[in-house]
Design a protein around this motif. Structure first.
Motif, PDB file in Angstrom:
ATOM      1  N   HIS A  24       0.826  -1.213   0.000  1.00 28.94           N
ATOM      2  CA  HIS A  24       0.000   0.000   0.000  1.00 28.94           C
ATOM      3  C   HIS A  24       0.859   1.262   0.000  1.00 28.94           C
ATOM      4  O   HIS A  24       0.339   2.364   0.141  1.00 28.94           O
ATOM      5  CB  HIS A  24      -0.898   0.043   1.252  1.00 28.94           C
ATOM      6  CG  HIS A  24      -1.933  -1.020   1.290  1.00 28.94           C
ATOM      7  ND1 HIS A  24      -1.866  -2.084   2.158  1.00 28.94           N
ATOM      8  CD2 HIS A  24      -3.060  -1.198   0.563  1.00 28.94           C
ATOM      9  CE1 HIS A  24      -2.909  -2.853   1.980  1.00 28.94           C
ATOM     10  NE2 HIS A  24      -3.650  -2.350   1.014  1.00 28.94           N
ATOM     11  N   TYR A  48      -2.683  -1.738   7.429  1.00 29.23           N
ATOM     12  CA  TYR A  48      -4.055  -2.105   7.100  1.00 29.23           C
ATOM     13  C   TYR A  48      -4.347  -3.594   7.298  1.00 29.23           C
ATOM     14  O   TYR A  48      -5.340  -4.089   6.774  1.00 29.23           O
ATOM     15  CB  TYR A  48      -4.365  -1.723   5.651  1.00 29.23           C
ATOM     16  CG  TYR A  48      -4.204  -0.252   5.389  1.00 29.23           C
ATOM     17  CD1 TYR A  48      -4.972   0.678   6.061  1.00 29.23           C
ATOM     18  CD2 TYR A  48      -3.268   0.197   4.471  1.00 29.23           C
ATOM     19  CE1 TYR A  48      -4.818   2.029   5.822  1.00 29.23           C
ATOM     20  CE2 TYR A  48      -3.106   1.541   4.226  1.00 29.23           C
ATOM     21  CZ  TYR A  48      -3.886   2.455   4.900  1.00 29.23           C
ATOM     22  OH  TYR A  48      -3.736   3.786   4.659  1.00 29.23           O
ATOM     23  N   HIS A  52      -7.930  -3.998   5.120  1.00 31.63           N
ATOM     24  CA  HIS A  52      -7.976  -4.086   3.656  1.00 31.63           C
ATOM     25  C   HIS A  52      -7.379  -5.421   3.234  1.00 31.63           C
ATOM     26  O   HIS A  52      -6.465  -5.925   3.847  1.00 31.63           O
ATOM     27  CB  HIS A  52      -7.158  -2.965   3.009  1.00 31.63           C
ATOM     28  CG  HIS A  52      -7.737  -1.593   3.219  1.00 31.63           C
ATOM     29  ND1 HIS A  52      -8.936  -1.212   2.692  1.00 31.63           N
ATOM     30  CD2 HIS A  52      -7.268  -0.534   3.921  1.00 31.63           C
ATOM     31  CE1 HIS A  52      -9.179   0.041   3.045  1.00 31.63           C
ATOM     32  NE2 HIS A  52      -8.182   0.472   3.807  1.00 31.63           N
TER      33      HIS A  52
END
Length: 129
Positions: A24, A48, A52
């Motif tokens: 990310h 995350y 995610h």
């Protein structure tokens, strides 16, 4: 690694002067393992993680120690193999125990059903002649 197995701390990564980035493009956070095998061991994980999907960034803060003695390495592999075989044997034992219990319960049910049927067939002869 499951979310329940790690405790997060918000320390930002700076592993030996190099900047770590996850997929990310975020700096990972320092976490502490809560698993039985690595309890208390520190690792870097994605910010995350568990929120995610798609980022599996993971790196131990200190590398695993290399075993110099090949005999010790062989024994560690054997222990790991025996642990997995023990888990498989425990699973099979549970299945067999469950099937045995179901079998005995079915046998007792049929036995009691047969006993109750034999008692209800008591016929009293009537001599009407």
């Amino acid at each position: 690694m499951a979310a329940e197995s790690s405790i997060s701390s918000r320390n930002k990564s700076s592993s030996h002067g190099t900047l770590l980035l996850c997929s990310h493009s975020e700096r990972p956070v320092l976490r502490t393992s809560g698993t039985k095998e690595n309890y208390g061991r520190k690792f870097w994980g994605c910010v995350y993680y568990g929120v995610h999907e798609g980022c599996n960034f993971f790196r131990w803060t200190e590398p695993e120690t290399k075993v110099g003695n090949p005999e010790i390495a062989r024994m560690k592999k054997k222990v790991a193999s025996l642990k997995s075989r023990t888990k498989a044997a425990e699973w099979k034992l549970m299945v067999v125990a469950l099937l045995g219990f179901v079998g005995w319960a079915g046998f007792l049910y049929l036995l009691l059903q047969n006993f109750s049927m034999s008692r209800s067939k008591c016929v009293i002869p009537l001599n009407l002649v």
